[in-house]
Design a protein around this motif. Structure first.
Motif, PDB file in Angstrom:
ATOM      1  N   CYS A  68       0.961  -1.364   0.126  1.00 29.89           N
ATOM      2  CA  CYS A  68       0.274  -0.327   0.099  1.00 29.89           C
ATOM      3  C   CYS A  68       0.770   0.743  -0.137  1.00 29.89           C
ATOM      4  O   CYS A  68       1.721   1.864   1.264  1.00 29.89           O
ATOM      5  CB  CYS A  68      -0.902  -0.083   1.590  1.00 29.89           C
ATOM      6  N   CYS A  84      -1.814   3.597  -3.486  1.00 33.50           N
ATOM      7  CA  CYS A  84      -1.931   2.841  -4.611  1.00 33.50           C
ATOM      8  C   CYS A  84      -1.731   0.909  -4.356  1.00 33.50           C
ATOM      9  O   CYS A  84      -1.169   1.036  -2.819  1.00 33.50           O
ATOM     10  CB  CYS A  84      -1.121   2.948  -5.706  1.00 33.50           C
ATOM     11  N   LEU A  85      -2.369   0.230  -3.885  1.00 36.23           N
ATOM     12  CA  LEU A  85      -2.476  -1.286  -3.389  1.00 36.23           C
ATOM     13  C   LEU A  85      -2.175  -2.161  -4.563  1.00 36.23           C
ATOM     14  O   LEU A  85      -3.258  -2.331  -6.127  1.00 36.23           O
ATOM     15  CB  LEU A  85      -3.650  -1.719  -2.690  1.00 36.23           C
ATOM     16  N   PRO A 128      -5.377  -0.033   3.494  1.00 33.71           N
ATOM     17  CA  PRO A 128      -6.210   0.954   2.959  1.00 33.71           C
ATOM     18  C   PRO A 128      -7.543   1.167   3.667  1.00 33.71           C
ATOM     19  O   PRO A 128      -8.286   1.505   3.152  1.00 33.71           O
ATOM     20  CB  PRO A 128      -6.381   0.100   0.738  1.00 33.71           C
ATOM     21  N   VAL A 137      -8.035   5.476  -3.164  1.00 33.38           N
ATOM     22  CA  VAL A 137      -7.551   3.983  -3.246  1.00 33.38           C
ATOM     23  C   VAL A 137      -7.447   3.315  -4.478  1.00 33.38           C
ATOM     24  O   VAL A 137      -8.701   2.861  -5.250  1.00 33.38           O
ATOM     25  CB  VAL A 137      -8.131   3.239  -2.278  1.00 33.38           C
ATOM     26  N   VAL A 139      -6.552   0.298  -7.039  1.00 32.93           N
ATOM     27  CA  VAL A 139      -5.672  -0.784  -6.676  1.00 32.93           C
ATOM     28  C   VAL A 139      -5.607  -1.415  -8.018  1.00 32.93           C
ATOM     29  O   VAL A 139      -6.443  -1.450  -8.986  1.00 32.93           O
ATOM     30  CB  VAL A 139      -7.703  -1.729  -6.339  1.00 32.93           C
ATOM     31  N   ALA A 144      -7.210  -7.399  -6.594  1.00 34.57           N
ATOM     32  CA  ALA A 144      -8.743  -7.142  -6.802  1.00 34.57           C
ATOM     33  C   ALA A 144      -9.097  -8.651  -6.529  1.00 34.57           C
ATOM     34  O   ALA A 144     -10.221  -9.054  -6.460  1.00 34.57           O
ATOM     35  CB  ALA A 144      -9.376  -6.493  -7.670  1.00 34.57           C
ATOM     36  N   LEU A 167     -11.527  -5.692  -0.810  1.00 35.60           N
ATOM     37  CA  LEU A 167     -10.648  -4.492  -0.743  1.00 35.60           C
ATOM     38  C   LEU A 167     -11.274  -3.356  -1.714  1.00 35.60           C
ATOM     39  O   LEU A 167     -10.817  -2.559  -1.740  1.00 35.60           O
ATOM     40  CB  LEU A 167      -9.331  -4.217  -1.017  1.00 35.60           C
ATOM     41  N   ALA A 168     -11.056  -3.856  -3.106  1.00 37.29           N
ATOM     42  CA  ALA A 168     -11.920  -3.173  -3.964  1.00 37.29           C
ATOM     43  C   ALA A 168     -13.116  -2.872  -4.174  1.00 37.29           C
ATOM     44  O   ALA A 168     -13.903  -1.562  -4.799  1.00 37.29           O
ATOM     45  CB  ALA A 168     -11.985  -3.964  -5.306  1.00 37.29           C
ATOM     46  N   LEU A 170     -14.427  -1.379  -1.266  1.00 32.73           N
ATOM     47  CA  LEU A 170     -14.268   0.044   0.049  1.00 32.73           C
ATOM     48  C   LEU A 170     -14.860   1.193  -0.658  1.00 32.73           C
ATOM     49  O   LEU A 170     -14.268   2.159  -2.258  1.00 32.73           O
ATOM     50  CB  LEU A 170     -12.835   0.110   0.374  1.00 32.73           C
ATOM     51  N   ALA A 173     -12.214   3.072  -3.186  1.00 32.72           N
ATOM     52  CA  ALA A 173     -11.258   1.888  -3.755  1.00 32.72           C
ATOM     53  C   ALA A 173     -12.330   2.026  -5.772  1.00 32.72           C
ATOM     54  O   ALA A 173     -13.261   2.367  -5.841  1.00 32.72           O
ATOM     55  CB  ALA A 173     -11.132   0.832  -3.634  1.00 32.72           C
ATOM     56  N   GLU A 174     -10.888   2.081  -6.044  1.00 26.93           N
ATOM     57  CA  GLU A 174     -11.173   1.996  -7.911  1.00 26.93           C
ATOM     58  C   GLU A 174     -10.450   1.101  -8.890  1.00 26.93           C
ATOM     59  O   GLU A 174      -9.049   1.589  -8.147  1.00 26.93           O
ATOM     60  CB  GLU A 174     -11.100   3.210  -8.295  1.00 26.93           C
TER      61      GLU A 174
END
Length: 231
Positions: A68, A84-85, A128, A137, A139, A144, A167-168, A170, A173-174
Motif C-alpha cells: 500500500c 496505490c495497492l 487501505p 484508493v 487497486v 482485486a 478491498l476493491a 471499499l 476504491a477504484e
C-alpha cells in the motif's frame, strides 16, 4: 477458500480481526465493518513488517502480499494524498498512470511523517482499510481478483488477510488496469572480452623452440661454438 476457515498462510496463526482489535490501528479496527468479507489478523515481529523480510521470515509468498503506497499528487498549488495497492511483486506506476489518472502535474511518494500523521497509522503498516474518506484508493486488478491478500494492519506488529474483492469494494476504491508494473531485473553484466595479447606475448621465445625456424635462427644454430652445447 471457506471464508469461515482461518487461512493457512505461512507459519502464522490467523484469527478473526474483530477478536483482536488491539493488534490493529484504531482507524483500521473502526473500519472493519466496511468490509464485505471476513478479515483475519496475525501477530508478527514489528522489525519484520517490511514485505521482503516478512515473506522470508514467515514463509508467506510474495505473490499473496500487496503493498500500500501513499502518494502525494500536486496540481494547481494543492496536494492530494492517495494510495496505490499493488502486488508485492510489482511497483506502482506513480509517475505515469497514477499521475495521469489523478490529473496531477506531479506525483511522488508522500513524506513519511505526512503519511503517518494523515493516516493515523504506523509507517510500514499503512493499509487501505480505515484511511481518510477523501483519499482515492487505486487497486491493481491482480489484487482485486485475489482470493486472499496480505496487507498491513495499520501497525507494524501484525498483518491482515482479506479478500481482494473486499478491498476493491471499499467506498474510495477504484480498480485501475496497469497500476502495478513488473519489477525489472537488473541488467546482467556483459561477459568480459578476452584480453588481447601483445605482439611479443607469445609462448615462443620463452623456453620453447618454434617448429619452423627462421633463416636467422638456423644460421645462428649452425654457427654457434661447439662448447655451447645443444638443446
Amino acid at each position: 477458500m471457506d471464508s469461515s476457515t482461518a487461512p493457512g498462510l505461512g507459519s502464522l496463526t490467523w484469527v478473526p480481526a474483530a477478536e483482536r482489535p488491539e493488534l490493529l490501528a484504531a482507524p483500521v479496527a473502526a473500519a472493519l465493518g466496511a468490509l464485505t468479507a471476513p478479515a483475519w489478523v496475525a501477530e508478527i515481529d514489528p522489525d519484520l513488517a517490511d514485505t521482503a523480510a516478512f515473506a522470508e521470515a514467515y514463509g508467506v509468498p510474495l505473490e499473496v502480499s500487496a503493498n500500500c503506497v501513499v502518494v502525494a499528487a500536486r496540481r494547481a498549488g494543492q496536494t492530494e494524498l492517495a494510495v496505490c495497492l499493488v502486488p508485492a511483486t510489482t511497483r506502482a506506476d506513480v509517475n505515469g498512470l497514477v499521475r495521469r489518472h489523478l490529473g496531477a502535474r506531479k506525483v511522488s511518494f508522500a513524506p513519511q511523517d505526512v503519511a503517518v500523521a494523515e493516516s493515523g497509522m504506523e509507517y510500514g503498516g499503512i493499509t487501505p482499510l480505515g484511511l481518510p474518506p477523501s483519499w482515492p484508493v487505486l487497486v491493481d486488478p491482480a489484487v482485486a481478483a485475489a482470493d486472499l491478500v496480505v496487507v498491513g494492519s495499520g501497525t507494524r506488529g501484525s498483518k491482515l488477510a482479506v479478500s481482494g474483492a473486499a478491498l476493491a469494494a471499499l467506498p474510495a476504491a477504484e480498480v485501475l488496469e496497469g497500476l502495478g508494473r513488473p519489477v525489472a531485473e537488473p541488467p546482467r553484466p556483459a561477459p568480459a572480452a578476452p584480453a588481447e595479447r601483445a605482439p611479443d606475448d607469445r609462448d615462443v621465445g620463452w623456453g620453447e623452440r618454434p617448429e619452423e625456424l627462421s633463416a636467422a635462427d638456423r644460421r645462428y644454430l649452425e654457427d654457434r661454438p661447439p662448447h655451447w652445447g645443444s638443446d
